[in-house]
Write a protein that holds these residues in place. Structure first.
Motif, short mmCIF file in Angstrom:
data_model
loop_
_atom_site.label_atom_id
_atom_site.label_comp_id
_atom_site.label_asym_id
_atom_site.label_seq_id
_atom_site.Cartn_x
_atom_site.Cartn_y
_atom_site.Cartn_z
N VAL A 51 -4.42 -1.03 -1.49
CA VAL A 51 -3.74 -1.10 -2.77
C VAL A 51 -4.52 -1.94 -3.77
O VAL A 51 -4.69 -1.56 -4.93
CB VAL A 51 -2.30 -1.64 -2.62
N GLU A 52 -5.01 -3.11 -3.33
CA GLU A 52 -5.75 -3.96 -4.25
C GLU A 52 -7.00 -3.27 -4.77
O GLU A 52 -7.42 -3.48 -5.91
CB GLU A 52 -6.07 -5.33 -3.64
N HIS A 55 -6.02 -0.77 -7.51
CA HIS A 55 -5.88 -1.46 -8.80
C HIS A 55 -7.25 -1.62 -9.45
O HIS A 55 -7.41 -1.37 -10.64
CB HIS A 55 -5.23 -2.83 -8.61
N LYS A 56 -8.23 -2.02 -8.67
CA LYS A 56 -9.58 -2.25 -9.20
C LYS A 56 -10.23 -0.92 -9.59
O LYS A 56 -10.91 -0.84 -10.62
CB LYS A 56 -10.42 -2.98 -8.15
N ALA A 58 -8.69 1.73 -10.67
CA ALA A 58 -8.06 2.11 -11.94
C ALA A 58 -8.68 1.32 -13.08
O ALA A 58 -8.99 1.88 -14.14
CB ALA A 58 -6.55 1.88 -11.86
N GLU A 59 -8.88 0.04 -12.87
CA GLU A 59 -9.47 -0.82 -13.91
C GLU A 59 -10.89 -0.37 -14.24
O GLU A 59 -11.26 -0.22 -15.41
CB GLU A 59 -9.46 -2.26 -13.41
N ASP A 64 -4.98 5.06 -15.41
CA ASP A 64 -3.72 4.42 -15.08
C ASP A 64 -3.58 4.43 -13.56
O ASP A 64 -3.92 5.42 -12.91
CB ASP A 64 -2.56 5.20 -15.71
N LEU A 65 -3.09 3.35 -12.99
CA LEU A 65 -2.91 3.27 -11.53
C LEU A 65 -2.09 4.44 -11.01
O LEU A 65 -2.37 4.97 -9.93
CB LEU A 65 -2.25 1.93 -11.16
N LYS A 66 -1.09 4.87 -11.77
CA LYS A 66 -0.23 5.98 -11.34
C LYS A 66 -1.02 7.25 -11.05
O LYS A 66 -0.62 8.06 -10.22
CB LYS A 66 0.83 6.27 -12.40
N LEU A 129 1.19 -1.03 -0.05
CA LEU A 129 2.02 -1.45 -1.18
C LEU A 129 3.09 -2.44 -0.73
O LEU A 129 3.33 -3.45 -1.40
CB LEU A 129 2.68 -0.24 -1.84
N THR A 132 1.54 -5.80 -0.03
CA THR A 132 1.24 -6.49 -1.28
C THR A 132 2.51 -7.09 -1.87
O THR A 132 2.52 -8.24 -2.32
CB THR A 132 0.59 -5.52 -2.29
#
Length: 140
Positions: A51-52, A55-56, A58-59, A64-66, A129, A132
């Motif tokens: 999950v982490e 996030h990265k 997506a960044e 978007d993370l979705k 998830l 986290t």
């Protein structure tokens, strides 16, 4: 139109961003081999990111993370929202009533969670998830 698989979304997003696999891996903070496994067409080699790392990803890709989450992750998002609501609720009850309500909610949550585990309905990304979320709550 068929939904792209996660590995395709990661690869396509990386390519659209103009990054090589090495550049992408460096920006996400993993080895090139790990990034390669995320993008592998071969299911026996392919691994999903944590999950982490999602996030990265997506960044780094500007998505978007979705976009990277599976369609059924709405259930996980709803569970996370419920936890947040529970944390933010302002109770107008006496402490004993509050404790009783919390215990009942926890019993229900535990039963629902165990049902998912026993039935094998949790996928790796959903487990990540949940880990986290639990870690975030523990560190508050």
């Amino acid at each position: 139109m068929q939904e792209l698989e996660l590995w395709e979304k990661i690869r396509n997003s990386r390519i659209e961003t103009g990054l090589t696999q090495i550049q992408f891996a460096q920006r996400v903070g993993v080895s090139r081999a790990t990034a390669s496994r995320w993008e592998s067409e071969d299911p026996s080699v392919r691994r999903g990111p944590r999950v982490e790392h999602l996030h990265k990803i997506a960044e780094v890709t500007g998505k978007d993370l979705k976009y990277f989450l599976p369609p059924n992750s709405k259930k996980v998002a709803a569970a996370k929202e419920a936890f947040i609501r529970l944390q933010n609720e302002t109770y107008e009850l006496d402490p004993e009533q509050i404790q009783t309500q919390i215990q009942e909610k926890l019993r229900t949550l535990t039963k629902d969670f165990m049902d998912l585990v026993i039935d094998g309905k949790l996928r790796e990304v959903e487990i990540d998830l949940l880990q986290t979320l639990v870690s975030s709550i523990k560190n508050k």
